[in-house]
Motif scaffolding. Structure first.
Motif, PDB file in Angstrom:
ATOM      1  N   LEU A  58       0.825  -1.191   0.000  1.00  0.00           N
ATOM      2  CA  LEU A  58       0.000   0.000   0.000  1.00  0.00           C
ATOM      3  C   LEU A  58       0.869   1.256   0.000  1.00  0.00           C
ATOM      4  O   LEU A  58       1.937   1.293   0.620  1.00  0.00           O
ATOM      5  CB  LEU A  58      -0.907   0.025   1.228  1.00  0.00           C
ATOM      6  N   THR A  59       0.388   2.272  -0.668  1.00  0.00           N
ATOM      7  CA  THR A  59       1.002   3.591  -0.547  1.00  0.00           C
ATOM      8  C   THR A  59       0.537   4.212   0.768  1.00  0.00           C
ATOM      9  O   THR A  59      -0.347   3.681   1.463  1.00  0.00           O
ATOM     10  CB  THR A  59       0.586   4.486  -1.716  1.00  0.00           C
ATOM     11  N   ASP A  60       1.126   5.354   1.127  1.00  0.00           N
ATOM     12  CA  ASP A  60       0.683   6.038   2.343  1.00  0.00           C
ATOM     13  C   ASP A  60      -0.795   6.408   2.236  1.00  0.00           C
ATOM     14  O   ASP A  60      -1.567   6.250   3.195  1.00  0.00           O
ATOM     15  CB  ASP A  60       1.531   7.293   2.576  1.00  0.00           C
ATOM     16  N   VAL A  61      -1.182   6.924   1.060  1.00  0.00           N
ATOM     17  CA  VAL A  61      -2.592   7.257   0.849  1.00  0.00           C
ATOM     18  C   VAL A  61      -3.440   5.994   0.912  1.00  0.00           C
ATOM     19  O   VAL A  61      -4.545   5.982   1.472  1.00  0.00           O
ATOM     20  CB  VAL A  61      -2.769   7.968  -0.513  1.00  0.00           C
ATOM     21  N   GLY A  62      -2.921   4.908   0.340  1.00  0.00           N
ATOM     22  CA  GLY A  62      -3.659   3.648   0.343  1.00  0.00           C
ATOM     23  C   GLY A  62      -3.915   3.126   1.739  1.00  0.00           C
ATOM     24  O   GLY A  62      -4.993   2.586   2.022  1.00  0.00           O
ATOM     25  N   ARG A  63      -2.935   3.292   2.651  1.00  0.00           N
ATOM     26  CA  ARG A  63      -3.134   2.838   4.037  1.00  0.00           C
ATOM     27  C   ARG A  63      -4.247   3.622   4.714  1.00  0.00           C
ATOM     28  O   ARG A  63      -5.095   3.054   5.416  1.00  0.00           O
ATOM     29  CB  ARG A  63      -1.827   2.960   4.817  1.00  0.00           C
ATOM     30  N   ASP A  64      -4.249   4.942   4.501  1.00  0.00           N
ATOM     31  CA  ASP A  64      -5.317   5.757   5.096  1.00  0.00           C
ATOM     32  C   ASP A  64      -6.670   5.386   4.496  1.00  0.00           C
ATOM     33  O   ASP A  64      -7.675   5.263   5.215  1.00  0.00           O
ATOM     34  CB  ASP A  64      -5.032   7.247   4.856  1.00  0.00           C
ATOM     35  N   PHE A  65      -6.691   5.202   3.191  1.00  0.00           N
ATOM     36  CA  PHE A  65      -7.950   4.869   2.526  1.00  0.00           C
ATOM     37  C   PHE A  65      -8.466   3.503   2.976  1.00  0.00           C
ATOM     38  O   PHE A  65      -9.677   3.318   3.148  1.00  0.00           O
ATOM     39  CB  PHE A  65      -7.749   4.888   1.008  1.00  0.00           C
ATOM     40  N   TYR A  66      -7.555   2.553   3.187  1.00  0.00           N
ATOM     41  CA  TYR A  66      -7.959   1.217   3.620  1.00  0.00           C
ATOM     42  C   TYR A  66      -8.701   1.260   4.956  1.00  0.00           C
ATOM     43  O   TYR A  66      -9.733   0.589   5.130  1.00  0.00           O
ATOM     44  CB  TYR A  66      -6.725   0.312   3.745  1.00  0.00           C
ATOM     45  N   GLU A  67      -8.195   2.039   5.913  1.00  0.00           N
ATOM     46  CA  GLU A  67      -8.851   2.106   7.230  1.00  0.00           C
ATOM     47  C   GLU A  67     -10.279   2.610   7.094  1.00  0.00           C
ATOM     48  O   GLU A  67     -11.206   2.072   7.713  1.00  0.00           O
ATOM     49  CB  GLU A  67      -8.048   3.012   8.176  1.00  0.00           C
ATOM     50  N   HIS A  68     -10.490   3.648   6.293  1.00  0.00           N
ATOM     51  CA  HIS A  68     -11.842   4.196   6.118  1.00  0.00           C
ATOM     52  C   HIS A  68     -12.720   3.253   5.291  1.00  0.00           C
ATOM     53  O   HIS A  68     -13.917   3.098   5.575  1.00  0.00           O
ATOM     54  CB  HIS A  68     -11.763   5.571   5.448  1.00  0.00           C
ATOM     55  N   ALA A  69     -12.129   2.609   4.288  1.00  0.00           N
ATOM     56  CA  ALA A  69     -12.904   1.691   3.454  1.00  0.00           C
ATOM     57  C   ALA A  69     -13.379   0.493   4.275  1.00  0.00           C
ATOM     58  O   ALA A  69     -14.537   0.068   4.166  1.00  0.00           O
ATOM     59  CB  ALA A  69     -12.056   1.220   2.267  1.00  0.00           C
ATOM     60  N   ARG A  70     -12.489  -0.041   5.093  1.00  0.00           N
ATOM     61  CA  ARG A  70     -12.866  -1.185   5.929  1.00  0.00           C
ATOM     62  C   ARG A  70     -13.970  -0.802   6.912  1.00  0.00           C
ATOM     63  O   ARG A  70     -14.927  -1.566   7.129  1.00  0.00           O
ATOM     64  CB  ARG A  70     -11.639  -1.697   6.688  1.00  0.00           C
ATOM     65  N   ALA A  71     -13.860   0.387   7.507  1.00  0.00           N
ATOM     66  CA  ALA A  71     -14.897   0.850   8.426  1.00  0.00           C
ATOM     67  C   ALA A  71     -16.233   1.011   7.704  1.00  0.00           C
ATOM     68  O   ALA A  71     -17.299   0.677   8.245  1.00  0.00           O
ATOM     69  CB  ALA A  71     -14.476   2.166   9.077  1.00  0.00           C
ATOM     70  N   SER A  72     -16.203   1.491   6.479  1.00  0.00           N
ATOM     71  CA  SER A  72     -17.438   1.661   5.700  1.00  0.00           C
ATOM     72  C   SER A  72     -18.106   0.322   5.420  1.00  0.00           C
ATOM     73  O   SER A  72     -19.333   0.187   5.501  1.00  0.00           O
ATOM     74  CB  SER A  72     -17.138   2.381   4.380  1.00  0.00           C
ATOM     75  N   ILE A  73     -17.292  -0.679   5.089  1.00  0.00           N
ATOM     76  CA  ILE A  73     -17.844  -2.003   4.817  1.00  0.00           C
ATOM     77  C   ILE A  73     -18.463  -2.600   6.063  1.00  0.00           C
ATOM     78  O   ILE A  73     -19.546  -3.197   6.041  1.00  0.00           O
ATOM     79  CB  ILE A  73     -16.741  -2.925   4.254  1.00  0.00           C
TER      80      ILE A  73
END
Length: 299
Positions: A58-73
C-alpha cells in the motif's frame, strides 16, 4: 459516488495480500479485481497500491484509505445485519476451526444440539492442530484452548471459561502405590506425561496462587500428547496424570478416577472464542457464539 463493491474488492485484496488470493476467496477472476481497483484509483485520482510481479504494498494514501474503506464495509454489513435480525432466523454457513482435543472434548457433545436448535444453520467445522489464520482463511470462529494469554490483535476475543489442570489417578493405583501427601512425594510414583521433554511439574495451591512448588515429575510410565489416551491410562491404573478438570469430571463422579493432591493444581487452561470483528457478524455467527458461550461456559 464511489461504488461500495469497489471498496469490498480493494479491502479484500489488502487483507488477503494480493489480487490472486482475494480472487480465490471472493470467487471472482483476478483480472476483474485488478481492473475494478484500478478504476477506483482513477476515480480517486490517487495511487493506492504499489504493484509489481513480486510485491503488493500500500502507498501512504492507500493505508489511510484502507482504514476508512474497511470501516465503511463494516458499517454497511451492520446495517444489513440489523435488517436480517428482524426478518430471518439464524441461517447460512458458519465456519469454525478448532484443534483436535477441543473438537473432541468440548465441541462434539454440543454441536448436534446447535443444529437442532437452528435448522437453517449449517456449521462447517475444520479440525486441525496447525496454526490457522482465521482472517486470511475466511473462518468465522476459532475455538482455542491456551495456557498463556493470547497475543493482542485486531481479532475479537471472547473468553468462555477457565479451568484447572488437576492431578488424578485410579483408586486401585493409589491403594497399591500409596497416596502422595505433598508435591515432593510425586517422584516416588509413576507418571503419565504429555511429552518426553518434561523436566519439572509446576504446582500451585488452589487457594494461594503465590504458593508454587517446582517438583520432579513421577518417572514416566506412558507418554502421549493426547489427553484421552492419558485419561484411559490413568483409569487403567498406570499412574498419575495431569488433565483438564472438565475432561475427567465424569470419571471422578463415578469413582474411576480420584483427585491427587486436591489442594493443588498444575496450571490453568482458558477457552477463548476468536473472531475477525464484532460489528460485521451475521446472525448465524452471533447465534453460534452465544450457543458456545452457553454450553462451554458451564465447564
Amino acid at each position: 459516488m464511489i461504488n461500495l463493491n469497489d471498496l469490498v474488492f480493494f479491502v479484500a485484496a489488502v487483507e488477503h495480500g494480493g489480487f490472486a488470493p482475494a480472487s480465490r476467496r471472493l470467487g471472482l477472476p483476478k483480472s476483474t479485481l485488478s481492473k475494478r481497483v484500478a478504476e477506483l484509483e482513477e476515480a480517486l485520482q490517487a495511487r493506492l497500491i504499489h504493484r509489481s510481479s513480486r510485491s503488493f504494498t500500500l502507498t501512504d494514501v492507500g493505508r489511510d484509505f484502507y482504514e476508512h474503506a474497511r470501516a465503511s464495509i463494516i458499517e454497511a454489513e451492520a446495517a444489513q445485519d440489523a435488517v436480517r435480525q428482524r426478518v430471518a432466523e439464524p441461517s447460512g454457513v458458519v465456519r469454525i476451526t478448532a484443534s483436535v482435543p477441543v473438537a473432541q472434548d468440548q465441541l462434539a457433545p454440543h454441536l448436534p444440539r446447535l443444529a437442532q436448535r437452528f435448522p437453517r444453520l449449517r456449521v462447517q467445522l475444520d479440525v486441525t492442530d496447525r496454526f490457522v489464520d482465521i482472517l486470511q482463511e475466511g473462518y468465522d470462529i476459532a475455538v482455542r484452548s491456551h495456557f498463556a494469554p493470547l497475543p493482542d490483535s485486531e481479532l475479537v476475543q471472547r473468553r468462555v471459561r477457565e479451568e484447572s489442570i488437576v492431578l488424578v489417578a485410579s483408586p486401585g493405583y493409589l491403594e497399591s502405590a500409596g497416596e502422595p501427601a505433598a508435591p515432593q512425594a510425586l517422584e516416588q510414583h509413576a507418571g503419565l506425561w504429555t511429552g518426553s521433554g518434561v523436566t519439572r511439574w509446576t504446582l500451585a495451591r488452589e487457594d494461594a496462587e503465590a504458593d508454587v512448588a517446582q517438583v520432579a515429575p513421577p518417572p514416566p510410565r506412558l507418554i502421549a500428547n493426547e489427553s484421552q489416551v492419558l485419561k484411559a491410562a490413568a483409569v487403567a491404573g498406570l499412574g498419575i496424570a495431569c488433565l483438564p478438570e472438565s475432561l475427567c469430571r465424569q470419571e471422578q463422579a463415578d469413582g474411576r478416577l480420584r483427585r491427587v493432591l486436591p489442594g493443588w493444581h498444575a496450571g490453568r487452561v482458558t477457552t477463548t472464542l476468536v473472531m475477525p470483528h464484532r460489528r460485521g457478524q451475521l446472525p448465524g455467527v452471533r447465534a453460534t457464539v452465544d450457543f458456545l458461550v452457553e454450553c462451554l461456559g458451564d465447564g
